[in-house]
Design an enzyme around this catalytic site. Structure first.
Site, PDB file in Angstrom:
ATOM      1  N   ALA A  66       8.769  37.250  29.845  1.00 57.28           N
ATOM      2  CA  ALA A  66       9.409  36.207  30.443  1.00 57.28           C
ATOM      3  C   ALA A  66       9.920  36.491  31.913  1.00 57.28           C
ATOM      4  O   ALA A  66      10.149  37.814  32.036  1.00 57.28           O
ATOM      5  CB  ALA A  66      10.585  35.695  29.625  1.00 57.28           C
ATOM      6  N   GLY A 111       8.483  38.739  26.136  1.00 55.69           N
ATOM      7  CA  GLY A 111       7.604  37.484  25.983  1.00 55.69           C
ATOM      8  C   GLY A 111       6.097  37.705  25.666  1.00 55.69           C
ATOM      9  O   GLY A 111       5.251  37.169  25.324  1.00 55.69           O
ATOM     10  N   GLU A 114       5.146  38.909  22.511  1.00 57.19           N
ATOM     11  CA  GLU A 114       5.323  37.880  21.704  1.00 57.19           C
ATOM     12  C   GLU A 114       4.289  37.055  21.718  1.00 57.19           C
ATOM     13  O   GLU A 114       3.670  36.251  20.894  1.00 57.19           O
ATOM     14  CB  GLU A 114       6.659  37.270  21.963  1.00 57.19           C
ATOM     15  CG  GLU A 114       7.961  38.068  21.661  1.00 57.19           C
ATOM     16  CD  GLU A 114       9.259  37.365  22.294  1.00 57.19           C
ATOM     17  OE1 GLU A 114       9.375  37.166  23.325  1.00 57.19           O
ATOM     18  OE2 GLU A 114      10.275  37.138  21.287  1.00 57.19           O
ATOM     19  N   GLU A 134      14.087  43.504  25.292  1.00 56.44           N
ATOM     20  CA  GLU A 134      15.371  42.338  25.380  1.00 56.44           C
ATOM     21  C   GLU A 134      16.635  42.923  25.618  1.00 56.44           C
ATOM     22  O   GLU A 134      17.477  42.693  26.341  1.00 56.44           O
ATOM     23  CB  GLU A 134      15.178  41.151  24.628  1.00 56.44           C
ATOM     24  CG  GLU A 134      13.906  40.388  24.972  1.00 56.44           C
ATOM     25  CD  GLU A 134      12.901  40.791  24.388  1.00 56.44           C
ATOM     26  OE1 GLU A 134      12.398  41.826  23.697  1.00 56.44           O
ATOM     27  OE2 GLU A 134      11.766  40.045  24.501  1.00 56.44           O
TER      28      GLU A 134
HETATM   29  N1  DAK Z   1       9.833  38.959  35.295  1.00 56.22           N
HETATM   30  C1  DAK Z   1       9.709  38.687  36.740  1.00 56.22           C
HETATM   31  N2  DAK Z   1       9.124  39.620  37.580  1.00 56.22           N
HETATM   32  C2  DAK Z   1       8.706  40.826  37.001  1.00 56.22           C
HETATM   33  C3  DAK Z   1       8.718  41.008  35.599  1.00 56.22           C
HETATM   34  C4  DAK Z   1       9.167  40.155  34.898  1.00 56.22           C
HETATM   35  N3  DAK Z   1       9.480  40.185  33.330  1.00 56.22           N
HETATM   36  N4  DAK Z   1       8.265  42.234  35.301  1.00 56.22           N
HETATM   37  C5  DAK Z   1       7.562  42.631  36.608  1.00 56.22           C
HETATM   38  N5  DAK Z   1       8.006  41.942  37.410  1.00 56.22           N
HETATM   39  C6  DAK Z   1       7.843  41.860  38.841  1.00 56.22           C
HETATM   40  C7  DAK Z   1       8.644  42.873  39.442  1.00 56.22           C
HETATM   41  O1  DAK Z   1      10.030  42.444  39.851  1.00 56.22           O
HETATM   42  C8  DAK Z   1       7.806  43.402  40.825  1.00 56.22           C
HETATM   43  O2  DAK Z   1       8.107  42.533  41.774  1.00 56.22           O
HETATM   44  P1  DAK Z   1       8.116  42.754  43.429  1.00 56.22           P
HETATM   45  O3  DAK Z   1       9.450  43.609  43.326  1.00 56.22           O
HETATM   46  O4  DAK Z   1       6.865  43.410  43.856  1.00 56.22           O
HETATM   47  O5  DAK Z   1       8.480  41.138  43.843  1.00 56.22           O
HETATM   48  C9  DAK Z   1       6.470  43.117  40.366  1.00 56.22           C
HETATM   49  O6  DAK Z   1       6.340  42.561  39.217  1.00 56.22           O
HETATM   50  C10 DAK Z   1       5.618  44.745  40.085  1.00 56.22           C
HETATM   51  O7  DAK Z   1       6.718  45.177  39.032  1.00 56.22           O
HETATM   52  P2  DAK Z   1       7.446  46.808  39.166  1.00 56.22           P
HETATM   53  O8  DAK Z   1       7.292  46.965  40.869  1.00 56.22           O
HETATM   54  O9  DAK Z   1       8.560  46.808  38.537  1.00 56.22           O
HETATM   55  O10 DAK Z   1       6.213  47.588  38.534  1.00 56.22           O
HETATM   56  P3  DAK Z   1       6.274  48.856  37.826  1.00 56.22           P
HETATM   57  O11 DAK Z   1       5.041  49.494  37.682  1.00 56.22           O
HETATM   58  O12 DAK Z   1       7.251  49.875  38.693  1.00 56.22           O
HETATM   59  O13 DAK Z   1       6.858  48.738  36.450  1.00 56.22           O
HETATM   60  C11 DAK Z   1       7.143  47.370  34.486  1.00 56.22           C
HETATM   61  C12 DAK Z   1       6.248  47.901  35.654  1.00 56.22           C
HETATM   62  C13 DAK Z   1       6.401  46.359  33.575  1.00 56.22           C
HETATM   63  C14 DAK Z   1       7.605  48.706  33.632  1.00 56.22           C
HETATM   64  C15 DAK Z   1       8.491  46.701  35.042  1.00 56.22           C
HETATM   65  O14 DAK Z   1       7.996  45.864  35.834  1.00 56.22           O
HETATM   66  C16 DAK Z   1       9.423  46.277  34.088  1.00 56.22           C
HETATM   67  O15 DAK Z   1       9.975  46.815  33.415  1.00 56.22           O
HETATM   68  N6  DAK Z   1       9.210  44.838  34.029  1.00 56.22           N
HETATM   69  C17 DAK Z   1      10.350  44.084  33.175  1.00 56.22           C
HETATM   70  C18 DAK Z   1       9.629  44.189  31.678  1.00 56.22           C
HETATM   71  C19 DAK Z   1      10.460  43.518  30.717  1.00 56.22           C
HETATM   72  O16 DAK Z   1      11.818  43.883  30.800  1.00 56.22           O
HETATM   73  N7  DAK Z   1      10.048  42.521  30.264  1.00 56.22           N
HETATM   74  C20 DAK Z   1      10.684  41.773  29.236  1.00 56.22           C
HETATM   75  C21 DAK Z   1      11.454  40.651  29.910  1.00 56.22           C
HETATM   76  S1  DAK Z   1      12.456  39.790  28.818  1.00 56.22           S
HETATM   77  C22 DAK Z   1      14.171  33.701  24.998  1.00 56.22           C
HETATM   78  C23 DAK Z   1      13.004  33.581  25.606  1.00 56.22           C
HETATM   79  C24 DAK Z   1      12.363  34.474  25.787  1.00 56.22           C
HETATM   80  C25 DAK Z   1      12.840  35.887  26.072  1.00 56.22           C
HETATM   81  C26 DAK Z   1      14.070  36.062  25.520  1.00 56.22           C
HETATM   82  C27 DAK Z   1      14.966  35.136  25.032  1.00 56.22           C
HETATM   83  N8  DAK Z   1      15.306  32.954  24.712  1.00 56.22           N
HETATM   84  C28 DAK Z   1      14.882  31.519  25.431  1.00 56.22           C
HETATM   85  C29 DAK Z   1      16.292  33.131  23.697  1.00 56.22           C
HETATM   86  C30 DAK Z   1      11.950  36.853  26.520  1.00 56.22           C
HETATM   87  C31 DAK Z   1      12.441  37.842  27.198  1.00 56.22           C
HETATM   88  C32 DAK Z   1      11.658  38.823  27.929  1.00 56.22           C
HETATM   89  O17 DAK Z   1      10.280  38.595  27.816  1.00 56.22           O
END
Ligand code: DAK
Length: 260
Positions: A66, A111, A114, A134
């Site tokens: 997400a 997400g 998921e 998360e």
């Molecule tokens: N959201 C927004 N931007 C993201 C992103 C994300 N999930 N993942 C990556 N990006 C963006 C980065 O901010 C970066 O943007 P700029 O700085 O270039 O503007 C760009 O994509 C490239 O990412 P990185 O520079 O970080 O690239 P790396 O190769 O260094 O790292 C990575 C890749 C995938 C390991 C890293 O980007 C990362 O850790 N990303 C976050 C992964 C993550 O934590 N995903 C889970 C998100 S939480 C709910 C509904 C839904 C959910 C929860 C609750 N309810 C309504 C209850 C779901 C939650 C999630 O999905």
């Protein structure tokens, strides 16, 4: 329909739906979820589409989760709306008539994992990474991860992934049964299309009713699920393709299914 955050192309009977926000690693914001919801409706109504392949744009990510930048500022009402939109969209994907193959071409986190799990089956590139991180952000999985992951890989392994937020690679995802197959990245699209066309060659109603029995029956008790299976089987007996399939077998020839 024209989409901003999605690409939609059709090759023969196969629709390829691509989440297209590569600068944010295809993270799902509400606009993208809304478009996805519309695209699922559009594809579900299109009888020329027999199988859908869902993938992410670029070579680095399927969907990195997400959109954290959008979620960060949510108040509770906005958070709830986002959750409802995501959950409804993923459920719609799961219940759309055609089978959906997730071609996971990189990060499938939060997400993204998921979303892949809401597809009927998953194949992955060798650079794919899966996880539910998360808890590292102080939140819980919210698009069905706490429910679909245990159903797919068992409660123990799902609990470990959901409690630690650890990321696993494609081979480990294969080992635990989260993905069906792993391919080199440059072969993934071709393999996804090959599998999709293989499925598309079967009797369409039988495939769609099998999907319905799997998805709907999986949430029923065994007696209700078997009763539903019997209804679904009965329905296939009213199709031309059932007559053709059985006749072709007896005549020792390949069936020609017309989707009727
Ligand atoms: N959201 C927004 N931007 C993201 C992103 C994300 N999930 N993942 C990556 N990006 C963006 C980065 O901010 C970066 O943007 P700029 O700085 O270039 O503007 C760009 O994509 C490239 O990412 P990185 O520079 O970080 O690239 P790396 O190769 O260094 O790292 C990575 C890749 C995938 C390991 C890293 O980007 C990362 O850790 N990303 C976050 C992964 C993550 O934590 N995903 C889970 C998100 S939480 C709910 C509904 C839904 C959910 C929860 C609750 N309810 C309504 C209850 C779901 C939650 C999630 O999905």
């Amino acid at each position: 329909m024209k989409y901003t955050n999605l690409l939609l192309e059709q090759i023969g009977a196969i629709a390829i739906l691509t989440i297209n926000r590569p600068k944010a690693l295809n993270a799902l914001n509400s606009d993208t979820l809304s478009e996805l919801s519309t695209a699922i409706d559009e594809l579900g109504m299109n009888s020329s589409v027999k199988v859908v392949v869902l993938t992410g744009s670029g070579e680095k990510a399927f969907v990195a989760g997400a959109d954290i930048s959008q979620m960060k500022d949510f108040n509770s009402l906005e958070g709830r709306r986002f959750a409802q939109l995501g959950q409804a969209t993923f459920r719609k994907l799961e219940l759309m008539p055609q089978p959906v193959i997730a071609a996971v071409n990189g990060f499938a986190l939060g997400g993204g994992c998921e979303l892949a799990m809401a597809c009927d089956l998953r194949i992955a590139s060798d650079n794919a990474k899966f996880g539910q991180p998360e808890v590292t952000l102080g939140i819980t999985a919210g698009f069905g991860g706490t429910q679909r992951l245990p159903r797919l890989v068992g409660t123990g392994i799902a609990s470990e992934l959901l409690f630690t937020g650890d990321i696993i690679d494609a081979n480990e995802a294969y080992r635990i049964g989260l993905v069906n197959r792993v391919y080199p990245l440059n072969a993934l699209k071709e393999e996804a299309l090959k599998l999709a066309n293989h499925i598309a060659g079967r009797a369409p109603a039988a495939v769609q009713l099998s999907k319905s029995a799997i998805q709907r029956g999986g949430n029923m008790d065994l007696d209700s699920a078997q009763a539903y299976e019997a209804e679904v089987f009965g329905l296939t007996c009213s199709t031309q393709d059932q007559k053709e399939g059985c006749t072709a077998f007896l005549e020792k020839r390949k069936p020609i299914f017309e989707g009727r």
